[in-house]
Design a protein around this motif. Sequence first.
Motif, PDB file in Angstrom:
ATOM      1  N   VAL A  44       0.864  -1.190   0.000  1.00  0.00           N
ATOM      2  CA  VAL A  44       0.000   0.000   0.000  1.00  0.00           C
ATOM      3  C   VAL A  44       0.895   1.232   0.000  1.00  0.00           C
ATOM      4  N   GLY A  47       5.146   5.278  -3.214  1.00  0.00           N
ATOM      5  CA  GLY A  47       6.276   6.203  -3.133  1.00  0.00           C
ATOM      6  C   GLY A  47       7.544   5.367  -3.300  1.00  0.00           C
ATOM      7  N   THR A  49       9.447   3.973  -1.066  1.00  0.00           N
ATOM      8  CA  THR A  49       9.530   2.773  -0.220  1.00  0.00           C
ATOM      9  C   THR A  49       8.783   1.614  -0.873  1.00  0.00           C
ATOM     10  N   CYS A  77       5.216  12.154  -0.397  1.00  0.00           N
ATOM     11  CA  CYS A  77       6.496  12.888  -0.368  1.00  0.00           C
ATOM     12  C   CYS A  77       7.336  12.651  -1.617  1.00  0.00           C
ATOM     13  N   ARG A  80       7.314  15.064  -4.502  1.00  0.00           N
ATOM     14  CA  ARG A  80       7.279  16.509  -4.211  1.00  0.00           C
ATOM     15  C   ARG A  80       8.405  16.962  -3.286  1.00  0.00           C
ATOM     16  N   ALA A  82      12.497  17.783  -2.011  1.00  0.00           N
ATOM     17  CA  ALA A  82      13.461  18.759  -2.540  1.00  0.00           C
ATOM     18  C   ALA A  82      14.548  18.096  -3.395  1.00  0.00           C
ATOM     19  N   SER A 220      -6.620   4.543  -6.092  1.00  0.00           N
ATOM     20  CA  SER A 220      -7.303   3.469  -5.370  1.00  0.00           C
ATOM     21  C   SER A 220      -7.009   3.550  -3.869  1.00  0.00           C
ATOM     22  N   THR A 254      -0.346   8.319   5.923  1.00  0.00           N
ATOM     23  CA  THR A 254      -1.279   7.296   6.397  1.00  0.00           C
ATOM     24  C   THR A 254      -2.507   7.956   7.038  1.00  0.00           C
ATOM     25  N   PRO A 255      -3.715   7.716   6.503  1.00  0.00           N
ATOM     26  CA  PRO A 255      -4.884   8.401   7.085  1.00  0.00           C
ATOM     27  C   PRO A 255      -5.242   7.860   8.461  1.00  0.00           C
ATOM     28  N   LEU A 258      -7.160   4.424   8.936  1.00  0.00           N
ATOM     29  CA  LEU A 258      -6.674   3.138   8.403  1.00  0.00           C
ATOM     30  C   LEU A 258      -5.990   2.363   9.525  1.00  0.00           C
ATOM     31  N   SER A 388      17.126   8.830  -0.274  1.00  0.00           N
ATOM     32  CA  SER A 388      18.010   7.665  -0.446  1.00  0.00           C
ATOM     33  C   SER A 388      17.570   6.522   0.459  1.00  0.00           C
TER      34      SER A 388
END
Length: 441
Positions: A44, A47, A49, A77, A80, A82, A220, A254-255, A258, A388
């Motif tokens: 889920v 990004g 990870t 993240c 968006r 830096a 989704s 994470t909302p 959840l 990284s």
Amino acid sequence: MYDPLTNKQLNNQQGFPESYWSSTTSPINYAPLNSDVNANVVIVGAGYTGLSCAIHLAQQGVTNIVVVEANEIGWGCSGRNAGFVLPGSGRLGYKQLVDRFGLAPTHKLHDDFMSAIELVDTLAIKTKANIDKTELGYLKLAHSKNWFEKLKESANYLHQEFNYDVEIISKYDFCHDYVDHKNVFGAIRYNNGFGINPLKLVNSYAEYATSLGVTIYNQSPVNQITKSGQQHSVNTEFGSVLADKLVIATNGYTPKGLNTPIKNKILPVLTNVIVTRPLTADELKRSNFNTHQVMMDTRELKYYYRLLPDNRILFGGRGAISGKDATKPKYANRLLSELKSCFPELSTITIDYNWIGWISVAFDQMPHIHKTDDDIFYATGYCGSGVSFSAYAGKLLSELIQEKDVDSPLISALPSLPFAQFRRTGQRFFYQYGRMKDWLG
Ligand SMILES: Cc1cc2nc3c(=O)[nH]c(=O)nc-3n(C[C@H](O)[C@H](O)[C@H](O)COP(=O)(O)OP(=O)(O)OC[C@H]3O[C@@H](n4cnc5c(N)ncnc54)[C@H](O)[C@@H]3O)c2cc1C
């Protein structure tokens, strides 16, 4: 704006952030999940990870890997940030790491941090992606005399204990060779950090993952996770994924509603970035801005900046505390005023882009990679230094999933946040303390 501590669900109507990065490229589009499917592993969050975990599993021959993303890949993240690829993660310096973990584990951690940087290159090279990599160099800038002494000490310590050479740069040399900076007292330079275009990096990971057979679903949002027998069911409005292994890679986004194992264990913190119009040739000359190396100061409440490939300045720092205040102009204005204070020659510079994002901070200020008793895997808590390290954490997650022996001091459960419901009050106190500490130098 979406706030993970107040919004029960993350919906898919957010739109991709109008950042400088999204003006240079668009996230790759994938179809939403609209049926019930089975998988060996469901991840889920798309990004770095989640995508890195998928890539490393697929490279090891694991098949039927599904990644489910609430919006577009990199919407959190990863698309968006830096774009600083840093030799480290978390918020602790090496001496603090030695105090916490001991010397030998910190050596291992140092190796992990170095491998994480190399992994970003390796993954991008695999897809031959152009991620707009800058010249090498991560400059840490002392914001006071006292901090320059500390930076020098830490450079010597890194050399003696870790055989890691970090260059010490005087104020004069910094202003002469890098940029004429009015608020700097000296710097150190890590020679293996660099800058990239973060959204191009996300796209390169996604392309590589799908080329290895990974399926990605965009748009989704997962609104419920259940377990029946040995299998996890990840449910969205129009479909579900039933899988043997579940990875939570939702990090600071994470909302609240959840039911994941990281619930109430992280503090999502806003960081704000502005990007200026391109500097004119005259402004570049007058400010002596002649480096594209990435920079961050030593403040408790840090500012970070870099000259972008088209000579705009990206300047970032802390944002508001809650999502409802996030877009108030005062936060971008504070960054602009700090930028002008550092570089007075740029007094007429204006902002072209301004955006905000949620980083994830653990109580002990370090990342955690973990498998729960309930067979759920997660990695989070990079504290704003995850470009990284998230790639590396994804790799470690893939090894944990395959039940390999994984040796890293960061393989551990997230500690609980004491008084989790008051974490924002704690954050307000921390900001007051940080302001005072930074003012004192
Ligand atoms: C403005 C900003 C600047 C930064 N600058 C830097 C930097 O220069 N260098 C650095 O090292 N780090 C930086 N960071 C931090 C870095 O970007 C992150 O550590 C890293 O991208 C984390 O990657 P991730 O994949 O773990 O999480 P994310 O990229 O945040 O991905 C999590 C994903 O999970 C998805 N998701 C959440 N809930 C659900 C759900 N219910 N269903 C489906 N999907 C869900 C989200 O939509 C999101 O796409 C910055 C962060 C920000 C916000």
